[in-house]
Motif scaffolding. Structure first.
Motif, mmCIF file in Angstrom:
data_model
loop_
_atom_site.group_PDB
_atom_site.id
_atom_site.type_symbol
_atom_site.label_atom_id
_atom_site.label_comp_id
_atom_site.label_asym_id
_atom_site.label_seq_id
_atom_site.Cartn_x
_atom_site.Cartn_y
_atom_site.Cartn_z
ATOM 1 N N VAL A 78 0.824 -1.196 0.000
ATOM 2 C CA VAL A 78 0.000 0.000 0.000
ATOM 3 C C VAL A 78 0.867 1.258 0.000
ATOM 4 O O VAL A 78 1.817 1.377 0.786
ATOM 5 N N ARG A 79 0.514 2.192 -0.890
ATOM 6 C CA ARG A 79 1.219 3.476 -0.976
ATOM 7 C C ARG A 79 0.360 4.637 -0.497
ATOM 8 O O ARG A 79 0.868 5.650 -0.039
ATOM 9 N N HIS A 80 -0.976 4.513 -0.641
ATOM 10 C CA HIS A 80 -1.898 5.557 -0.202
ATOM 11 C C HIS A 80 -2.961 4.948 0.700
ATOM 12 O O HIS A 80 -3.349 3.790 0.528
ATOM 13 N N VAL A 81 -3.443 5.753 1.660
ATOM 14 C CA VAL A 81 -4.535 5.345 2.542
ATOM 15 C C VAL A 81 -5.627 6.413 2.463
ATOM 16 O O VAL A 81 -5.350 7.608 2.604
ATOM 17 N N VAL A 82 -6.874 5.969 2.244
ATOM 18 C CA VAL A 82 -8.018 6.870 2.104
ATOM 19 C C VAL A 82 -9.050 6.524 3.169
ATOM 20 O O VAL A 82 -9.324 5.341 3.409
ATOM 21 N N ALA A 83 -9.622 7.542 3.816
ATOM 22 C CA ALA A 83 -10.708 7.341 4.777
ATOM 23 C C ALA A 83 -11.640 8.544 4.703
ATOM 24 O O ALA A 83 -11.196 9.678 4.898
ATOM 25 N N HIS A 84 -12.916 8.305 4.446
ATOM 26 C CA HIS A 84 -13.881 9.396 4.332
ATOM 27 C C HIS A 84 -14.789 9.512 5.546
ATOM 28 O O HIS A 84 -15.588 10.449 5.620
ATOM 29 N N HIS A 85 -14.718 8.581 6.478
ATOM 30 C CA HIS A 85 -15.561 8.657 7.672
ATOM 31 C C HIS A 85 -14.777 9.330 8.789
ATOM 32 O O HIS A 85 -13.586 9.065 8.994
ATOM 33 N N GLU A 86 -15.476 10.194 9.521
ATOM 34 C CA GLU A 86 -14.824 10.941 10.596
ATOM 35 C C GLU A 86 -14.150 10.025 11.609
ATOM 36 O O GLU A 86 -13.102 10.361 12.170
ATOM 37 N N GLY A 87 -14.754 8.855 11.845
ATOM 38 C CA GLY A 87 -14.192 7.942 12.828
ATOM 39 C C GLY A 87 -12.910 7.270 12.408
ATOM 40 O O GLY A 87 -12.258 6.610 13.228
ATOM 41 N N ASP A 88 -12.510 7.429 11.135
ATOM 42 C CA ASP A 88 -11.356 6.688 10.625
ATOM 43 C C ASP A 88 -10.176 7.561 10.208
ATOM 44 O O ASP A 88 -9.131 7.028 9.824
ATOM 45 N N VAL A 89 -10.312 8.884 10.260
ATOM 46 C CA VAL A 89 -9.232 9.727 9.733
ATOM 47 C C VAL A 89 -7.958 9.647 10.586
ATOM 48 O O VAL A 89 -6.853 9.721 10.060
ATOM 49 N N ILE A 90 -8.107 9.457 11.901
ATOM 50 C CA ILE A 90 -6.922 9.310 12.756
ATOM 51 C C ILE A 90 -6.217 7.994 12.461
ATOM 52 O O ILE A 90 -4.976 7.931 12.367
ATOM 53 N N ARG A 99 4.099 3.899 8.259
ATOM 54 C CA ARG A 99 4.676 3.336 7.052
ATOM 55 C C ARG A 99 5.362 4.407 6.190
ATOM 56 O O ARG A 99 5.798 4.118 5.066
ATOM 57 N N ALA A 100 5.455 5.642 6.717
ATOM 58 C CA ALA A 100 6.101 6.760 6.017
ATOM 59 C C ALA A 100 5.493 6.978 4.624
ATOM 60 O O ALA A 100 6.201 7.173 3.636
ATOM 61 N N LEU A 101 4.137 6.979 4.561
ATOM 62 C CA LEU A 101 3.439 7.160 3.298
ATOM 63 C C LEU A 101 3.085 8.632 3.066
ATOM 64 O O LEU A 101 3.104 9.441 3.987
ATOM 65 N N GLU A 102 2.731 8.949 1.821
ATOM 66 C CA GLU A 102 2.278 10.291 1.477
ATOM 67 C C GLU A 102 0.971 10.597 2.202
ATOM 68 O O GLU A 102 0.180 9.715 2.507
ATOM 69 N N GLY A 103 0.735 11.881 2.449
ATOM 70 C CA GLY A 103 -0.517 12.307 3.058
ATOM 71 C C GLY A 103 -0.361 12.689 4.516
ATOM 72 O O GLY A 103 0.735 12.676 5.082
ATOM 73 N N ALA A 104 -1.490 13.036 5.134
ATOM 74 C CA ALA A 104 -1.495 13.561 6.499
ATOM 75 C C ALA A 104 -1.102 12.491 7.510
ATOM 76 O O ALA A 104 -1.508 11.328 7.393
ATOM 77 N N ALA A 314 -11.974 14.553 -3.669
ATOM 78 C CA ALA A 314 -11.142 14.417 -2.471
ATOM 79 C C ALA A 314 -10.346 13.117 -2.527
ATOM 80 O O ALA A 314 -9.167 13.073 -2.130
ATOM 81 N N THR A 315 -10.968 12.040 -3.020
ATOM 82 C CA THR A 315 -10.271 10.764 -3.165
ATOM 83 C C THR A 315 -9.135 10.882 -4.167
ATOM 84 O O THR A 315 -8.004 10.447 -3.908
ATOM 85 N N ARG A 316 -9.409 11.470 -5.298
ATOM 86 C CA ARG A 316 -8.391 11.600 -6.339
ATOM 87 C C ARG A 316 -7.254 12.520 -5.903
ATOM 88 O O ARG A 316 -6.075 12.223 -6.142
ATOM 89 N N ALA A 317 -7.598 13.621 -5.245
ATOM 90 C CA ALA A 317 -6.554 14.527 -4.764
ATOM 91 C C ALA A 317 -5.648 13.821 -3.756
ATOM 92 O O ALA A 317 -4.425 14.024 -3.749
ATOM 93 N N GLY A 318 -6.249 12.979 -2.904
ATOM 94 C CA GLY A 318 -5.476 12.298 -1.874
ATOM 95 C C GLY A 318 -4.499 11.275 -2.393
ATOM 96 O O GLY A 318 -3.538 10.912 -1.691
ATOM 97 N N VAL A 319 -4.707 10.802 -3.631
ATOM 98 C CA VAL A 319 -3.787 9.819 -4.206
ATOM 99 C C VAL A 319 -3.011 10.397 -5.386
ATOM 100 O O VAL A 319 -2.346 9.672 -6.126
ATOM 101 N N GLY A 320 -3.105 11.705 -5.578
ATOM 102 C CA GLY A 320 -2.286 12.381 -6.577
ATOM 103 C C GLY A 320 -2.772 12.295 -8.004
ATOM 104 O O GLY A 320 -1.981 12.496 -8.942
ATOM 105 N N LEU A 321 -4.078 12.039 -8.219
ATOM 106 C CA LEU A 321 -4.614 11.965 -9.571
ATOM 107 C C LEU A 321 -5.122 13.335 -10.030
ATOM 108 O O LEU A 321 -5.458 14.186 -9.212
ATOM 109 N N PRO A 322 -5.217 13.563 -11.338
ATOM 110 C CA PRO A 322 -5.678 14.858 -11.858
ATOM 111 C C PRO A 322 -7.124 15.154 -11.471
ATOM 112 O O PRO A 322 -7.934 14.246 -11.261
#
Length: 423
Positions: A78-90, A99-104, A314-322
Motif C-alpha cells: 500500500v502506498r496511499h490510505v483513504v478514509a472518508h468517515h470521521e471515525g477513521d481519519v486518525i 509506514r512513512a506514506l504520502e498524506g497527512a 477528495a479521493t483523487r486529490a489524496g492519491v495524486g490523480l488529476p
C-alpha cells in the motif's frame, strides 16, 4: 502499489472503481458490515471488482481494524490510505505515519478531530467559538454551569454524527446526566460547551496543495441533534453568490483551516466540512471543522453545484490523480462559481412497522433520490444524524426557488410515509 480504503459507509455513494479507474495500482478495501445492510445493500461476495475486499463486522474494535489494515498494507504494498468517515481519519493518518506514506500524519489530523484542541487553536487565531471546558468529573461540570448558565451542550471530544450529543437545559438535568457519565471514574474525553443560538451553516470544499481550491456555503434549516425525535422533512440549502453571508462564511472557513493546519505539515490535499453558527445578533461562531468531505448528501449536492462529486475529487486529490474540472480555476486563480443552487431534503428513520413510503419523484429538478427502507420492514430508530429513511437532491436557479421545491418535496415525503409504532 495499492491504495487502502478504510470504508465505514454504504458502498453506493462511493464508486471507488470508477473514481480511481486511472489509479496505477490496485484498490484494497476494508469495509464495515454494519454500514451496509441498514442502507439496503447486500453484503458483497467476492472482491466486488477491487483487488481485495475484506468486510469486518464493524469498526468499533480499533485494535482489530488496525491489525487487519496493517496486514493488508503489507500484503498489497500500500502506498496511499483513504478514509472518508470521521471515525477513521486518525487511524488512516497513523497508518500513513508508521509506514512513512504520502498524506497527512497523526499530528496533522488531530486538531480536526479533538474538539478541545480545535477550539484552543481557533481561539488563538481570534476566531470565536463557544465557551467550553473539559470536565473531569460531575463537580467540574456543575461548576462550569454555575458560571455560564443553561442550556449547555455535552458531547464527545472525538464524536461525530451528533451521536451521544446531549443538550442540557437545567441544573437537575445536568446533575442527573453527569452522575451517569462520570459514575465509574474521572474522564477527559468529553467537552461541555455553552449553547450557541441561531442557524447552523456549513461550508464544504476541497484543499489542494495546501490551498482552498473550491468551497461553497449552505445552511441547515433544522437542528442536527434532533435526528432521534424529529420525523419530519429536513431541508439543507446552498447560499446564493450575492448573499451577504456567503463571503463571510468562506473567509471564516479559510481562517479556520489556516489556524488548524500545521506549518509545513503534510495535510495538503483533502476535503473539508465546516459547521458555523450564525447567531441572531449576526455573529459567526465556529462550531467545528473536519478534514474530510461532508456526509449526508453533501457530496451529491456539490456535484449539482460544480459538476463533480466532492467525494470523488477528495479521493483523487489524496492519491495524486488529476482533477480535470478544477484545472482551469486553479491555473488562473479564480474561484469556481456554482452552476446552479442546490440542496437536499432528508427524513430520518424512526422505529416501527413500515406501511408506506414515498414514490420516486419524477420532477425534472430532482437530481437524485434515495430510499433506505421497504414496505413491510420493521426498522429501528435513527442511530445518528446520517441514518436516513429517504433523501433527495434538487436544484434551481436561486436559493429561494430551491427552497420552495425542497419543501414541496418534503411535504410529499411526509404525506406518503406511514410508520406504525410496534406494541
Amino acid at each position: 502499489m495499492s491504495v487502502l480504503i478504510l470504508h465505514r459507509n454504504p458502498f453506493e455513494p462511493f464508486p471507488y472503481g470508477r473514481w480511481l479507474a486511472d489509479y496505477p495500482g490496485g484498490i484494497v478495501v476494508l469495509a464495515a458490515h454494519d454500514k451496509l445492510v441498514p442502507f439496503g445493500e447486500q453484503v458483497p461476495t467476492g472482491d466486488h471488482g477491487f483487488a481485495h475486499l475484506e468486510i469486518l463486522g464493524d469498526f468499533e474494535d480499533e485494535e482489530l481494524v488496525l491489525a487487519r489494515a496493517q496486514k493488508l498494507a503489507n500484503e498489497f504494498a500500500v502506498r496511499h490510505v483513504v478514509a472518508h468517515h470521521e471515525g477513521d481519519v486518525i487511524l488512516a493518518a497513523w497508518l500513513r505515519e508508521c509506514r512513512a506514506l504520502e498524506g497527512a500524519w497523526t499530528a496533522d489530523v488531530l486538531p480536526f478531530r479533538d474538539k478541545a484542541l480545535m477550539k484552543e487553536r481557533l481561539e488563538q487565531a481570534g476566531i470565536e467559538v463557544a465557551r467550553y471546558t473539559v470536565p473531569q468529573n460531575a463537580a467540574e461540570a456543575l461548576a462550569f454551569a454555575e458560571q455560564l448558565g443553561f442550556p449547555l451542550v455535552l458531547k464527545e471530544r472525538a464524536g461525530f454524527s451528533s451521536i451521544g450529543l446531549r443538550i442540557l437545559r437545567d441544573r437537575d438535568e445536568l446533575r442527573s446526566h453527569a452522575a451517569r457519565v462520570f459514575a465509574d471514574s474521572p474522564r477527559d474525553d468529553l467537552i461541555l460547551e455553552s449553547f450557541v443560538p441561531g442557524r447552523m451553516c456549513h461550508v464544504d470544499g476541497l484543499v489542494c496543495d495546501g490551498r482552498t481550491a473550491v468551497a461553497w456555503p449552505s445552511e441547515y434549516q433544522y437542528d442536527l441533534a434532533s435526528y432521534g425525535w424529529d420525523p419530519g422533512a429536513r431541508v439543507d440549502l446552498t447560499l446564493d453568490p450575492d448573499d451577504p453571508l456567503t463571503e463571510r462564511l468562506l473567509s471564516l472557513t479559510n481562517r479556520a483551516l489556516a489556524a488548524l493546519r500545521r506549518p509545513y505539515g503534510r495535510l495538503q490535499d483533502h476535503g473539508f466540512h465546516a459547521e458555523i453558527f450564525h447567531t441572531p445578533d449576526d455573529r459567526l461562531v465556529l462550531c467545528e471543522i473536519a478534514c474530510r468531505p461532508g456526509g449526508a448528501k453533501v457530496r451529491e449536492v456539490f456535484h449539482t453545484l460544480f459538476g463533480y462529486n466532492l467525494g470523488e475529487y477528495a479521493t483523487r486529490a489524496g492519491v495524486g490523480l488529476p482533477l480535470p474540472l478544477l484545472e482551469p480555476s486553479r491555473r488562473d486563480g479564480t474561484r469556481p462559481r456554482p452552476l446552479s443552487m442546490a440542496g437536499q431534503v432528508l427524513m430520518m428513520k424512526r422505529p416501527g412497522h413500515v406501511r408506506s413510503l414515498p414514490a420516486v419523484p419524477d420532477d425534472p429538478w430532482v437530481e437524485r433520490f434515495w430510499l433506505y427502507g421497504r414496505v413491510g420492514q420493521v426498522i429501528p430508530a435513527a442511530s445518528g444524524s446520517s441514518d436516513f429513511l429517504t433523501c433527495a437532491v434538487a436544484s434551481a436557479h436561486t436559493r429561494a426557488g430551491c427552497e420552495s421545491r425542497l419543501r414541496d418535496l418534503g411535504a410529499r415525503f411526509e404525506a406518503q410515509t406511514e410508520i406504525v409504532a410496534m406494541p
